[in-house]
Write an enzyme that holds these catalytic residues in place. Structure first.
Site, short mmCIF file in Angstrom:
data_model
loop_
_atom_site.label_atom_id
_atom_site.label_comp_id
_atom_site.label_asym_id
_atom_site.label_seq_id
_atom_site.Cartn_x
_atom_site.Cartn_y
_atom_site.Cartn_z
N ARG A 156 -0.20 -1.08 10.55
CA ARG A 156 -1.11 -2.56 11.06
C ARG A 156 0.12 -2.77 12.17
O ARG A 156 0.95 -2.70 12.30
CB ARG A 156 -1.25 -4.11 10.39
CG ARG A 156 -0.53 -3.61 9.28
CD ARG A 156 -0.75 -4.53 8.04
NE ARG A 156 0.33 -5.30 7.56
CZ ARG A 156 0.49 -5.86 6.54
NH1 ARG A 156 -0.23 -6.91 6.95
NH2 ARG A 156 1.70 -5.91 5.59
N HIS A 213 13.28 0.31 6.55
CA HIS A 213 12.59 0.51 5.46
C HIS A 213 11.69 -0.23 4.94
O HIS A 213 12.18 -1.26 4.69
CB HIS A 213 13.50 0.65 4.24
CG HIS A 213 13.05 1.60 3.49
ND1 HIS A 213 13.34 0.95 1.70
CD2 HIS A 213 12.05 2.51 3.06
CE1 HIS A 213 12.18 1.97 0.74
NE2 HIS A 213 11.65 2.60 1.74
N ASP A 214 10.04 -0.27 5.25
CA ASP A 214 9.52 -1.00 4.60
C ASP A 214 9.20 -1.76 3.40
O ASP A 214 9.41 -3.14 3.60
CB ASP A 214 7.91 -1.12 4.33
CG ASP A 214 7.64 0.52 3.50
OD1 ASP A 214 8.66 0.84 3.31
OD2 ASP A 214 6.44 1.11 3.82
N THR A 215 10.71 -1.02 1.89
CA THR A 215 10.09 -2.26 1.43
C THR A 215 12.03 -3.16 1.59
O THR A 215 12.05 -4.59 0.86
CB THR A 215 10.64 -1.57 -0.14
OG1 THR A 215 9.20 -0.86 -0.17
CG2 THR A 215 11.54 -2.25 -0.90
N SER A 261 -1.95 3.45 5.78
CA SER A 261 -2.17 3.20 6.73
C SER A 261 -0.48 2.71 7.75
O SER A 261 -0.36 1.83 6.77
CB SER A 261 -3.31 1.95 6.04
OG SER A 261 -2.19 0.78 5.19
N ALA A 288 2.04 4.10 4.53
CA ALA A 288 2.22 5.50 3.63
C ALA A 288 0.62 6.07 3.63
O ALA A 288 -0.02 7.31 3.90
CB ALA A 288 2.94 6.67 2.33
#
Length: 277
Positions: free
Chosen positions: A17, A239-241, A15, A13
């Site tokens: 990469r 979901h990044d988590t 940055s 939310a």
């Protein structure tokens, strides 16, 4: 450089990469190839995301990885949860997706509980109550901009939006869908009756695929522009988590017992315990 190469694009939310990963002698070696900022755009008092710029950064990540590494085995994208974009009947963006901190969801939890008791929503979805959840964002959209929701033909969570931009195939992914508070994790599908009682259009919710599904191949124009060819595009744990927890180097199998702390825009603590026999 040797080894099988993969590209993971991690959208946070604040940055994003591009990380190149190679398997060398049974070990995963990681290298950052691109980093870029992310954040809300304020327009007339509302907060939006800029998906077109983020798409450009993802394409740049693929191009840099292909230039530095050569042929890639696969590309995947993860993102933050709860936020979404809408597509129209031509598969084009229907406006800019809102940022989860946009104030339009104020009072929407109470509107939802007037239709479906809080206890029932939790029993079906198992998700923490937060006004930023997709459920309350959709209720706000229905109340304030009903024409927009009526014109929508597909809802894509943010990570899946970028998988769509890369492949042309619209899908939902299990871990990201669960952040919506409109998904039944036991049935592993959208909570259709909950959608009906909340008067939300079920037809806009896409097919949900499992983590690791190959969504498609990079579209021809992008394959040529990046030099990556028709590389496969995978839906990871979007979901990044979920991706972060999946990467914990914990013992495999049902005998594992471990805890994790995931700290980013917010922090989560979780525990893995042996499954009941």
């Amino acid at each position: 450089m040797g080894g099988v190469a993969f590209l993971a694009v991690d959208l946070g939310a604040e940055s994003g990469r591009g990380i190149l990963g190679r398997l060398e002698g049974g070990r995963l070696v990681l290298r950052e190839v691109h980093r870029f900022p992310n954040g809300p755009v304020r327009i007339l008092g509302s907060l939006f995301w800029d998906p077109l710029r983020l798409h450009e950064e993802i394409v740049a990540s693929i191009g840099r990885a292909a230039a530095e590494e050569g042929p890639l085995r696969a590309v995947g994208v993860d993102s933050w949860g709860v936020d979404f974009a809408l597509l129209d009947e031509d598969g084009q963006l229907l406006g800019l997706p809102r940022h989860y901190r946009d104030p339009r969801t104020e009072g929407m939890m109470e509107r939802a509980f007037a239709r479906v008791p809080r206890e029932e929503i939790f029993a079906r979805t198992g998700i923490q109550f937060m006004p930023i959840n997709t459920l309350y964002q959709l209720l706000a959209l229905k109340e304030r901009s009903p024409g927009v929701l009526a014109s929508a033909r597909c809802l894509l969570m943010m990570g899946e939006l970028f998988l769509y931009f890369l492949t042309g195939r619209p899908v939902g992914e299990f871990t990201n869908a669960t952040t919506s508070q409109l998904f039944d994790p036991r049935a592993r599908g959208w909570a259709w009756d909950l959608l009906e009682r909340l008067d939300l259009p079920p037809a806009i919710f896409p097919e949900v695929v499992e983590p690791g599904t190959v969504v498609g191949r990079l579209l021809p124009a992008l394959a040529e522009a990046t030099g990556a060819g028709r590389v496969g595009v995978v839906a990871p744990a979007v979901h990044d988590t979920a991706s972060a927890v999946a990467a914990v180097p914990a013992p495999p199998g049902r005998g594992g017992r471990w805890a994790y702390i995931s700290s980013g825009t917010w922090s989560l603590v979780g525990l893995e315990v042996p499954a009941p026999v």
